[in-house]
Design an enzyme around this catalytic site. Structure first.
Site, mmCIF file in Angstrom:
data_model
loop_
_atom_site.group_PDB
_atom_site.id
_atom_site.type_symbol
_atom_site.label_atom_id
_atom_site.label_comp_id
_atom_site.label_asym_id
_atom_site.label_seq_id
_atom_site.Cartn_x
_atom_site.Cartn_y
_atom_site.Cartn_z
ATOM 1 N N CYS A 97 52.918 30.924 -19.859
ATOM 2 C CA CYS A 97 53.928 31.144 -18.847
ATOM 3 C C CYS A 97 53.625 30.732 -17.533
ATOM 4 C CB CYS A 97 54.177 32.653 -18.726
ATOM 5 S SG CYS A 97 55.716 32.874 -18.034
ATOM 6 N N HIS A 197 54.104 35.401 -24.321
ATOM 7 C CA HIS A 197 53.017 36.549 -23.844
ATOM 8 C C HIS A 197 52.941 37.400 -25.425
ATOM 9 C CE1 HIS A 197 52.868 36.016 -19.790
ATOM 10 N NE2 HIS A 197 54.156 36.095 -19.569
HETATM 11 N N1 GLN Z 1 56.421 33.838 -12.285
HETATM 12 C C1 GLN Z 1 56.719 33.163 -13.224
HETATM 13 C C2 GLN Z 1 58.304 33.143 -13.533
HETATM 14 O O1 GLN Z 1 58.721 34.061 -13.243
HETATM 15 C C3 GLN Z 1 55.839 33.233 -14.318
HETATM 16 C C4 GLN Z 1 55.988 34.423 -15.045
HETATM 17 C C5 GLN Z 1 55.079 34.998 -16.192
HETATM 18 O O2 GLN Z 1 53.889 34.277 -16.132
HETATM 19 N N2 GLN Z 1 55.424 35.823 -17.165
HETATM 20 O O3 GLN Z 1 58.739 32.300 -14.075
#
Ligand code: GLN
Length: 246
Positions: A97, A197
């Site tokens: 992510c 995740h």
């Molecule tokens: N902050 C980033 C987004 O919202 C990554 C979020 C994350 O790693 N879950 O796209």
């Protein structure tokens, strides 16, 4: 007698970049190595700390909120030449992510500010209007069995891949990279970027083993990774698969 197999796993920025159980990926890698009697050491590196790249066999970096991404982005760019040289040499990396986003050229946060990425992937990320949240099932392009990957996404960014970077797969459930072109994640050399995740690897043991086999090959051990029984892990995988639309 051959060299004794062992692995060093580098966990980048575990303080800032660790959402939704991302650390479980590192635990899954080291446990699956241990079950095969391959000792592994987990080394962490935070902003500004030195690192002996010659010791590293596999890199993991998890996701993060925009504020946390902004705290590590400049440091990540600074270390990029050393990291990228090794990635181009076959060192494996799993980036989840927020880490996946920063492997591309740029990341636009929800407030419109742009963070620099390291540009290893031919990709960029723009802020979306609505967060993509929920279970994901991916039909992967990787040569693994089964060909499905499962996980959970929660991101505001929309990632677009250029021609030089291949997608990790096609979404069968969930939004994936941008909710438009069905793509999920990216693969380049032995680097996997993904929005999944979960933790991802405990319920995708076939992906964990692919990363371990790449790490052993990078360290010069070419023997095949012994198969392990993975009934419980695959039962967890099946639970998410069953959520696909029919
Ligand atoms: N902050 C980033 C987004 O919202 C990554 C979020 C994350 O790693 N879950 O796209």
């Amino acid at each position: 007698m051959g060299k004794e197999r062992r692995l060093n796993i580098l966990h980048l920025y575990p303080e800032q970049m660790n959402l939704y159980g991302d650390r479980g990926n590192v635990l899954a890698l080291s446990q699956r190595a241990r079950w095969r009697e391959i000792p592994s050491a987990i080394v962490t590196r935070e902003v500004g700390e030195p690192i002996d790249w010659d010791m590293v066999d596999l890199v993991f970096m998890g996701g993060g909120e925009d504020t946390h991404q902004s705290l590590i982005a400049a440091d990540f760019v600074e270390m990029a030449p050393e990291l990228v040289a090794r990635l181009q040499d076959g060192m494996p990396m799993l980036a989840i992510c927020g880490a996946f986003q920063l492997l591309g050229r740029s990341y636009q946060a929800a407030d419109g500010r742009e963070l620099p990425g390291i540009g290893f992937l031919d990709a960029y990320t723009k802020a979306g209007t609505k967060r993509a949240i929920g279970d994901v099932v991916v039909q992967t392009t990787l040569d693994i069995k089964p060909r499905t990957l499962v996980g959970f996404e929660n991101h505001g960014g929309r990632t677009y891949l250029g021609a030089a970077t291949q997608r990790l797969g096609v979404v069968q459930l969930g939004q994936g990279n941008n909710g438009v072109d069905q793509s999920e994640g990216a693969v380049q050399d032995h680097v996997i970027g993904t929005y999944l995740h979960g933790s991802l690897l405990p319920k995708n043991p076939h992906l964990a083993d692919l990363l371990l086999s790449w790490a052993l090959a990078y360290r010069g051990f070419d023997d095949l990774l012994e198969p392990l029984p993975s009934h419980e892990e695959m039962a967890a995988h099946q639970v998410v698969l069953a959520r696909r639309r029919n």
